[in-house]
Design a protein around this motif. Structure first.
Motif, PDB file in Angstrom:
ATOM      1  N   GLU A  41       0.858  -1.192   0.000  1.00 28.80           N
ATOM      2  CA  GLU A  41       0.000   0.000   0.000  1.00 28.80           C
ATOM      3  C   GLU A  41       0.886   1.231   0.000  1.00 28.80           C
ATOM      4  O   GLU A  41       1.697   1.423   0.910  1.00 28.80           O
ATOM      5  CB  GLU A  41      -0.935   0.033   1.213  1.00 28.80           C
ATOM      6  CG  GLU A  41      -1.840   1.263   1.198  1.00 28.80           C
ATOM      7  CD  GLU A  41      -2.659   1.463   2.463  1.00 28.80           C
ATOM      8  OE1 GLU A  41      -2.964   2.632   2.788  1.00 28.80           O
ATOM      9  OE2 GLU A  41      -2.966   0.465   3.131  1.00 28.80           O
ATOM     10  N   ASN A  42       0.739   2.052  -1.022  1.00 26.36           N
ATOM     11  CA  ASN A  42       1.512   3.286  -1.101  1.00 26.36           C
ATOM     12  C   ASN A  42       1.022   4.302  -0.080  1.00 26.36           C
ATOM     13  O   ASN A  42      -0.121   4.245   0.381  1.00 26.36           O
ATOM     14  CB  ASN A  42       1.403   3.904  -2.496  1.00 26.36           C
ATOM     15  CG  ASN A  42       2.086   3.083  -3.562  1.00 26.36           C
ATOM     16  OD1 ASN A  42       1.444   2.575  -4.475  1.00 26.36           O
ATOM     17  ND2 ASN A  42       3.394   2.944  -3.455  1.00 26.36           N
ATOM     18  N   ASP A  43       1.897   5.247   0.233  1.00 25.54           N
ATOM     19  CA  ASP A  43       1.515   6.369   1.085  1.00 25.54           C
ATOM     20  C   ASP A  43       0.356   7.102   0.411  1.00 25.54           C
ATOM     21  O   ASP A  43       0.470   7.565  -0.722  1.00 25.54           O
ATOM     22  CB  ASP A  43       2.716   7.302   1.260  1.00 25.54           C
ATOM     23  CG  ASP A  43       2.480   8.381   2.309  1.00 25.54           C
ATOM     24  OD1 ASP A  43       1.299   8.710   2.561  1.00 25.54           O
ATOM     25  OD2 ASP A  43       3.454   8.895   2.864  1.00 25.54           O
ATOM     26  N   ILE A  44      -0.760   7.203   1.100  1.00 26.29           N
ATOM     27  CA  ILE A  44      -1.975   7.759   0.504  1.00 26.29           C
ATOM     28  C   ILE A  44      -1.830   9.226   0.121  1.00 26.29           C
ATOM     29  O   ILE A  44      -2.489   9.713  -0.803  1.00 26.29           O
ATOM     30  CB  ILE A  44      -3.164   7.573   1.475  1.00 26.29           C
ATOM     31  CG1 ILE A  44      -4.495   7.820   0.747  1.00 26.29           C
ATOM     32  CG2 ILE A  44      -3.024   8.438   2.710  1.00 26.29           C
ATOM     33  CD1 ILE A  44      -5.707   7.434   1.555  1.00 26.29           C
ATOM     34  N   LEU A  45      -0.941   9.959   0.789  1.00 29.58           N
ATOM     35  CA  LEU A  45      -0.791  11.388   0.506  1.00 29.58           C
ATOM     36  C   LEU A  45      -0.329  11.635  -0.925  1.00 29.58           C
ATOM     37  O   LEU A  45      -0.790  12.568  -1.580  1.00 29.58           O
ATOM     38  CB  LEU A  45       0.192  12.019   1.501  1.00 29.58           C
ATOM     39  CG  LEU A  45      -0.237  11.996   2.967  1.00 29.58           C
ATOM     40  CD1 LEU A  45       0.830  12.634   3.843  1.00 29.58           C
ATOM     41  CD2 LEU A  45      -1.564  12.715   3.146  1.00 29.58           C
ATOM     42  N   GLY A  46       0.582  10.807  -1.424  1.00 32.77           N
ATOM     43  CA  GLY A  46       1.086  10.988  -2.779  1.00 32.77           C
ATOM     44  C   GLY A  46      -0.006  10.843  -3.819  1.00 32.77           C
ATOM     45  O   GLY A  46      -0.046  11.587  -4.822  1.00 32.77           O
ATOM     46  N   LYS A  47      -0.927   9.926  -3.597  1.00 33.01           N
ATOM     47  CA  LYS A  47      -2.003   9.698  -4.570  1.00 33.01           C
ATOM     48  C   LYS A  47      -2.970  10.875  -4.605  1.00 33.01           C
ATOM     49  O   LYS A  47      -3.449  11.267  -5.669  1.00 33.01           O
ATOM     50  CB  LYS A  47      -2.734   8.396  -4.230  1.00 33.01           C
ATOM     51  CG  LYS A  47      -1.877   7.159  -4.469  1.00 33.01           C
ATOM     52  CD  LYS A  47      -2.609   5.874  -4.139  1.00 33.01           C
ATOM     53  CE  LYS A  47      -2.639   5.606  -2.657  1.00 33.01           C
ATOM     54  NZ  LYS A  47      -3.175   4.264  -2.331  1.00 33.01           N
ATOM     55  N   TYR A  48      -3.256  11.463  -3.441  1.00 33.96           N
ATOM     56  CA  TYR A  48      -4.146  12.619  -3.408  1.00 33.96           C
ATOM     57  C   TYR A  48      -3.499  13.843  -4.042  1.00 33.96           C
ATOM     58  O   TYR A  48      -4.153  14.610  -4.761  1.00 33.96           O
ATOM     59  CB  TYR A  48      -4.559  12.930  -1.967  1.00 33.96           C
ATOM     60  CG  TYR A  48      -5.743  12.118  -1.502  1.00 33.96           C
ATOM     61  CD1 TYR A  48      -7.017  12.337  -2.034  1.00 33.96           C
ATOM     62  CD2 TYR A  48      -5.598  11.120  -0.559  1.00 33.96           C
ATOM     63  CE1 TYR A  48      -8.103  11.597  -1.629  1.00 33.96           C
ATOM     64  CE2 TYR A  48      -6.676  10.361  -0.142  1.00 33.96           C
ATOM     65  CZ  TYR A  48      -7.937  10.601  -0.681  1.00 33.96           C
ATOM     66  OH  TYR A  48      -9.010   9.853  -0.282  1.00 33.96           O
ATOM     67  N   VAL A  49      -2.212  14.039  -3.774  1.00 32.88           N
ATOM     68  CA  VAL A  49      -1.508  15.171  -4.379  1.00 32.88           C
ATOM     69  C   VAL A  49      -1.515  15.058  -5.897  1.00 32.88           C
ATOM     70  O   VAL A  49      -1.769  16.032  -6.614  1.00 32.88           O
ATOM     71  CB  VAL A  49      -0.055  15.257  -3.850  1.00 32.88           C
ATOM     72  CG1 VAL A  49       0.749  16.259  -4.666  1.00 32.88           C
ATOM     73  CG2 VAL A  49      -0.055  15.649  -2.380  1.00 32.88           C
ATOM     74  N   GLU A  50      -1.247  13.858  -6.411  1.00 31.18           N
ATOM     75  CA  GLU A  50      -1.257  13.666  -7.859  1.00 31.18           C
ATOM     76  C   GLU A  50      -2.626  13.985  -8.443  1.00 31.18           C
ATOM     77  O   GLU A  50      -2.737  14.640  -9.478  1.00 31.18           O
ATOM     78  CB  GLU A  50      -0.866  12.232  -8.209  1.00 31.18           C
ATOM     79  CG  GLU A  50      -0.853  11.967  -9.718  1.00 31.18           C
ATOM     80  CD  GLU A  50      -0.560  10.521 -10.050  1.00 31.18           C
ATOM     81  OE1 GLU A  50       0.455  10.256 -10.689  1.00 31.18           O
ATOM     82  OE2 GLU A  50      -1.373   9.649  -9.661  1.00 31.18           O
ATOM     83  N   LYS A  51      -3.677  13.547  -7.778  1.00 37.05           N
ATOM     84  CA  LYS A  51      -5.033  13.801  -8.262  1.00 37.05           C
ATOM     85  C   LYS A  51      -5.325  15.292  -8.323  1.00 37.05           C
ATOM     86  O   LYS A  51      -5.900  15.793  -9.299  1.00 37.05           O
ATOM     87  CB  LYS A  51      -6.039  13.118  -7.331  1.00 37.05           C
ATOM     88  CG  LYS A  51      -7.495  13.220  -7.777  1.00 37.05           C
ATOM     89  CD  LYS A  51      -7.782  12.303  -8.940  1.00 37.05           C
ATOM     90  CE  LYS A  51      -9.276  12.256  -9.228  1.00 37.05           C
ATOM     91  NZ  LYS A  51      -9.605  11.340 -10.334  1.00 37.05           N
ATOM     92  N   LEU A  52      -4.903  16.013  -7.311  1.00 41.91           N
ATOM     93  CA  LEU A  52      -5.113  17.457  -7.289  1.00 41.91           C
ATOM     94  C   LEU A  52      -4.360  18.153  -8.404  1.00 41.91           C
ATOM     95  O   LEU A  52      -4.889  19.028  -9.101  1.00 41.91           O
ATOM     96  CB  LEU A  52      -4.683  18.028  -5.932  1.00 41.91           C
ATOM     97  CG  LEU A  52      -5.612  17.739  -4.745  1.00 41.91           C
ATOM     98  CD1 LEU A  52      -4.906  18.065  -3.441  1.00 41.91           C
ATOM     99  CD2 LEU A  52      -6.888  18.546  -4.869  1.00 41.91           C
ATOM    100  N   LEU A  53      -3.087  17.773  -8.585  1.00 37.57           N
ATOM    101  CA  LEU A  53      -2.262  18.422  -9.593  1.00 37.57           C
ATOM    102  C   LEU A  53      -2.728  18.117 -11.012  1.00 37.57           C
ATOM    103  O   LEU A  53      -2.500  18.893 -11.935  1.00 37.57           O
ATOM    104  CB  LEU A  53      -0.799  18.006  -9.427  1.00 37.57           C
ATOM    105  CG  LEU A  53      -0.118  18.517  -8.150  1.00 37.57           C
ATOM    106  CD1 LEU A  53       1.293  17.966  -8.046  1.00 37.57           C
ATOM    107  CD2 LEU A  53      -0.098  20.037  -8.135  1.00 37.57           C
ATOM    108  N   GLN A  54      -3.391  16.998 -11.208  1.00 33.63           N
ATOM    109  CA  GLN A  54      -3.906  16.648 -12.529  1.00 33.63           C
ATOM    110  C   GLN A  54      -5.210  17.354 -12.843  1.00 33.63           C
ATOM    111  O   GLN A  54      -5.712  17.268 -13.955  1.00 33.63           O
ATOM    112  CB  GLN A  54      -4.120  15.137 -12.632  1.00 33.63           C
ATOM    113  CG  GLN A  54      -2.837  14.332 -12.718  1.00 33.63           C
ATOM    114  CD  GLN A  54      -3.087  12.841 -12.775  1.00 33.63           C
ATOM    115  OE1 GLN A  54      -4.170  12.367 -12.408  1.00 33.63           O
ATOM    116  NE2 GLN A  54      -2.110  12.087 -13.242  1.00 33.63           N
ATOM    117  N   GLY A  55      -5.762  18.058 -11.849  1.00 31.72           N
ATOM    118  CA  GLY A  55      -7.003  18.771 -12.098  1.00 31.72           C
ATOM    119  C   GLY A  55      -8.236  17.928 -11.922  1.00 31.72           C
ATOM    120  O   GLY A  55      -9.342  18.344 -12.274  1.00 31.72           O
TER     121      GLY A  55
END
Length: 231
Positions: A181-195
């Protein structure tokens, strides 16, 4: 939510398999001290719901999605499993934020000793490796560990003897599959930056916007947006 600090090693007593699902019965002790029907328990890092329990074991249903993304399908009667109860509001946050939602599996490529440390190198798919950063956190079979190094093909962690002794990590061999399980913070940041989640800064806080909001600029959060708002 969990922290990745394994509380005990349980034993799989029985597996009742369906076509694409299963019911697991797991022998345990410590985590059953205050168990209730509906409680969440992480089994090898997978958040499962208690459906039955006795003084010495509990049962949990495993659905098709979980079977396809994890190594639970490889467990057999007698297999050891890492167990952790959901974090209590007044508990210590000893590991990192762990949701119990496994992203996929990796394969142990090598195990080497370095004085009192044991190095585990684990190969994984690019979709998982993209979120792994050196000195960041990773959950392996429910255990919170620190990434020592990462490449485009694998990553490595260095475990202390205590971690190896109190988790199933010490029983793993080269070629074994592990839940990641990856660190969940990275996945949320990516989602935000992708719009994928549009945001704006209003009255001192971020405000989520729908993609059809005519006042929202395209592209979500950008470096220019953060700079303009004092970040």
């Amino acid at each position: 939510m969990f922290t990745g600090i394994v509380e005990e090693i349980g034993t799989l007593k029985a597996v009742q398999k369906g076509r694409h699902s299963a019911v697991l019965r797991i022998q345990a002790k410590k985590i059953l001290e205050d168990v209730h029907i509906g409680d969440s328990i992480a089994v090898n890092g997978i958040c499962l719901t208690v459906t039955e329990f006795t003084q010495s074991e509990f049962a949990a249903d495993v659905m098709h999605e979980t079977m396809s993304r994890t190594n639970l399908g490889q467990l057999r009667q007698g297999s050891p499993v890492n167990l952790e109860r959901a974090m209590a509001a007044n508990g210590r946050f000893g590991g990192h934020i762990v949701s119990g939602h496994v992203d996929g599996t990796g394969t142990i490529a090598s195990i080497t000793r370095d004085d009192n440390a044991i190095w585990y190198t684990i190969s994984a798919a690019p979709a998982i490796l993209r979120y792994i950063v050196e000195k960041g956190s990773i959950t392996i079979d429910g255990t919170s560990l620190t990434v020592a190094r990462v490449s485009d093909k694998d990553f490595a962690i260095s475990a202390i003897p205590h971690t190896v002794a109190v988790t199933i990590l010490g029983q793993k061999k080269v070629g074994d599959q592990v839940n990641l399980e990856n660190d969940i913070l990275g996945k949320y940041v990516e989602k935000l930056l992708q719009g994928g989640i549009q945001s704006s800064w209003q009255n001192g806080q971020f405000m989520a916007k729908g993609s059809d909001d005519s006042t929202q600029k395209k592209g979500g959060i950008t470096m220019e947006f953060l700079t303009a708002n004092g970040f």
